[in-house]
Design a protein around this motif. Structure first.
Motif, PDB file in Angstrom:
ATOM      1  N   ILE A 156       0.785  -1.122   0.060  1.00  0.00           N
ATOM      2  CA  ILE A 156       0.035   0.111   0.091  1.00  0.00           C
ATOM      3  C   ILE A 156       0.966   1.328  -0.070  1.00  0.00           C
ATOM      4  O   ILE A 156       0.284   2.582   0.110  1.00  0.00           O
ATOM      5  N   SER A 157       2.123   1.267  -0.042  1.00  0.00           N
ATOM      6  CA  SER A 157       3.140   2.316   0.097  1.00  0.00           C
ATOM      7  C   SER A 157       2.663   3.356  -1.079  1.00  0.00           C
ATOM      8  O   SER A 157       3.033   4.486  -0.801  1.00  0.00           O
ATOM      9  N   HIS A 158       2.312   2.979  -2.335  1.00  0.00           N
ATOM     10  CA  HIS A 158       2.293   3.674  -3.177  1.00  0.00           C
ATOM     11  C   HIS A 158       1.140   4.583  -3.067  1.00  0.00           C
ATOM     12  O   HIS A 158       0.898   5.536  -3.845  1.00  0.00           O
ATOM     13  N   LEU A 159       0.031   4.289  -2.037  1.00  0.00           N
ATOM     14  CA  LEU A 159      -1.111   5.406  -2.054  1.00  0.00           C
ATOM     15  C   LEU A 159      -1.161   6.039  -0.658  1.00  0.00           C
ATOM     16  O   LEU A 159      -2.079   6.582  -0.218  1.00  0.00           O
ATOM     17  N   LEU A 160       0.016   6.361   0.055  1.00  0.00           N
ATOM     18  CA  LEU A 160      -0.029   7.021   1.179  1.00  0.00           C
ATOM     19  C   LEU A 160      -0.636   8.575   1.035  1.00  0.00           C
ATOM     20  O   LEU A 160      -0.854   9.096   2.158  1.00  0.00           O
TER      21      LEU A 160
END
Ligand code: DX5
Ligand code: ZN
Length: 223
Positions: A123-127
């Protein structure tokens, strides 16, 4: 910035309204509301009618944690019955980006949650697209479980990523929070602390006061 989010999953449902009043009187701002569908998780909790009726009596921020398969089917319903934020599980969505867009379009805050075995990397791409990341620190589905130590690293990893990107995305933790694990999760970087069985003890008002005091004390030791 640090907030206790009591989870009504541990409430006495025979006295739910009364217990919510107590939380409100103790200055609780965020109410954590666990919805389970018996599919994404083994258990079933409660849904829209309960949220709708407590909404009439409370001004608290309703933080709705959907432990539900394909939650995009229900976003509109939960917003209509009074959710202020909707958190969905990354593992439960066919198209997570689309689901986030739908929640945003419905006019409420957006949270995304990861189970203990799901890496932060997923999920790090949508922080920068969500208001909050919920790190589950037990397997979702039941209150009163033991904190999974291996999740601490994930909180730290998220905190580093969020700070490095200069974001104000909140980090919520949920599961097994108690007197011992509270400082662990706060030191690791969480700021929204869900507590079910730890909050709803014999004397609710006293227990909530005690936890809020501890959160304040620990927060002073964190730079
Ligand atoms: C579990 C729920 C939690 C639960 C936490 O799947 O998401 O919010 O209420 O309960 P405790 O704090 O007792 O672990
Ligand atoms: Zn929860």
């Amino acid at each position: 910035m640090y907030q206790l989010c009591p989870s009504i999953l541990s409430a006495d449902f025979n006295r739910l309204g009364e217990q919510i009043k107590i939380l409100e009187n103790e200055g609780v701002k965020i109410l954590h509301i666990d919805v389970m569908d018996g599919d994404f998780v083994p258990s079933i909790s409660f849904g829209m009618p309960v949220i709708k009726s407590i909404r009439k009596e409370s001004k608290m921020f309703f933080d709705v944690h959907l432990m539900v398969t394909e939650p995009e089917r229900y976003i509109r319903d939960f917003v209509e019955c009074g959710a202020d934020s909707i958190t969905v599980h990354a593992e439960a969505c066919e198209d997570l980006d689309r689901t986030i867009e739908l929640i945003r379009a419905a006019g409420v805050k957006v949270g995304v949650s990861i189970k203990p075995a799901t890496p932060v990397n997923d999920i790090s791409h949508l922080l920068d697209e969500v208001d909050m990341v919920l790190v589950m620190t037990v397997q979702p589905g039941f209150g009163g479980q033991k904190y999974l130590e291996e999740c601490t690293e994930k909180i730290q990893e998220l905190r580093e990523l969020i700070d490095a990107e200069g974001l104000d995305t909140q980090i919520q933790v949920d599961g097994g929070i108690n007197e011992e694990t509270l400082s662990t999760v706060m030191e690791a970087g969480a700021n929204l602390i869900v507590a079910g069985s730890y909050a709803f003890r014999e004397n609710l008002a006293e227990s909530v006061q005690g936890i809020q005091k501890k959160i304040e004390e620990i927060s002073k030791t964190i730079s």
